[in-house]
Design a protein around this motif. Structure first.
Motif: not given
Length: 309
Positions: A46-47, A96-99, A154-155, A210-216
């Motif tokens: 992530s970093v 930003l990568s803490f989670p 991330q987006l 990724l956006l489509f997967d997050t929405v659904n």
């Protein structure tokens, strides 16, 4: 200043390449190492993702200042300023990568043990462990917030922010180059367009998926639909990974000075190897070739255009 940014991009890409085999192994089979290694691997990925994207935005801003704001470039483009910017980028990437560092854990899912028991027809009392390195949450509300916040961040920070900065800066660079009377301006414009085009081609499909997967994510889905989304994420993520391999070509080898210095290093190593293989026979000839090569390379590197990217 640009060299400082390129060095940090190279570090981020190399760290990502080192961690990639372990990530692939975790996707194909169980996680063989401990909980600390799981957190470090996923966190470092992530970093490197955030730092790499933000550093590319810094490079585009640096080129914008050097070409469009040339009068201010001597004041704004300094080594101290670039070190400060790189420090801010890496600190932001860690924050930003803490989670990811916190919620990724090594654990044994309950459903994998049951499936393993059914497939292998082993005794229910036998011990069969299958550990994974994935997100693990203590309650549903935390899981919902994290699984939405991580891909959304991330987006926003890992794609759209660098994309907007690159489009704005390189648009100004192209406009300035088209106004300049220089025989290499068209080549420089093509390099700029290639940098932006490769970035969009590599990262846009994955981020749209990724956006489509997050929405659904929390809606009711069929198994076929989930399989399609998973396959699309795998394919588009592989294309996005390819960008790390293209960065050296787009940001280093297109430069005239970098190619000349790289050619000089190869020639120096070749001459040094000749001296060790046959020191007596090639001693004087190698010295002459070495000196002439250095003169030719040095002479050609000084004639490079300032617009060459």
């Amino acid at each position: 200043m640009t060299d400082i940014y390129l060095l940090n991009v190279a570090i981020a890409d190399l760290l990502f390449v080192v961690s990639l085999p372990l990530i692939v192994h975790n996707e194909l089979s169980e996680w063989p190492m401990g909980n600390t290694a799981c957190k470090l691997l996923r966190g470092s990925y992530s970093v490197n993702l955030y730092s790499g994207m933000l550093l590319l935005a810094c490079i585009s801003t640096d080129r914008y200042i050097a070409i469009v704001q040339a009068r201010r470039s001597f004041r704004l483009r300094s080594l101290q300023y670039s070190r400060v910017m790189c420090t801010i980028v890496w600190a932001s990437a860690f924050l930003l990568s803490f989670p990811t560092f916190y919620f990724y854990s090594r654990y044994e899912p309950s459903h994998t043990l049951e499936a393993f028991m059914e497939d292998t027809m082993v005794n229910q009392t036998s011990e069969a462990h299958h550990y994974v390195c994935e997100f693990q949450f203590s309650d549903n509300s935390t899981a919902w917030m994290t699984k939405v916040a991580v891909p959304s961040t991330q987006l926003a920070v890992g794609f759209f922010l660098p994309l907007l900065i690159m489009v704005f800066c390189y648009t100004g660079v192209i406009i300035t180059l088209m106004k300049a009377r220089n025989f290499q301006r068209h080549k420089a414009v093509r390099v700029v367009l290639a940098v932006v085009a490769v970035f969009i081609i590599c990262h846009l499909p994955y981020n749209v998926t990724l956006l489509f997967d997050t929405v659904n994510m929390f809606g009711e889905q069929t198994c076929e639909f989930s399989d399609v989304i998973l396959t699309a994420k795998t394919v588009t993520q592989t294309i996005a990974y390819l960008h790390c391999c293209l960065n050296p070509v787009l940001y280093a080898f297109v430069g005239v000075k970098f190619r000349n210095h790289f050619r000089r290093i190869v020639q120096d190593l070749w001459c040094l190897g000749k001296r060790y293989i046959a020191p007596r026979r090639f001693s004087r000839v190698t010295s002459e070739i070495y000196m002439s090569a250095r003169r030719s390379v040095d002479g050609s590197s000084d004639n490079g255009s300032s617009f060459t990217m």
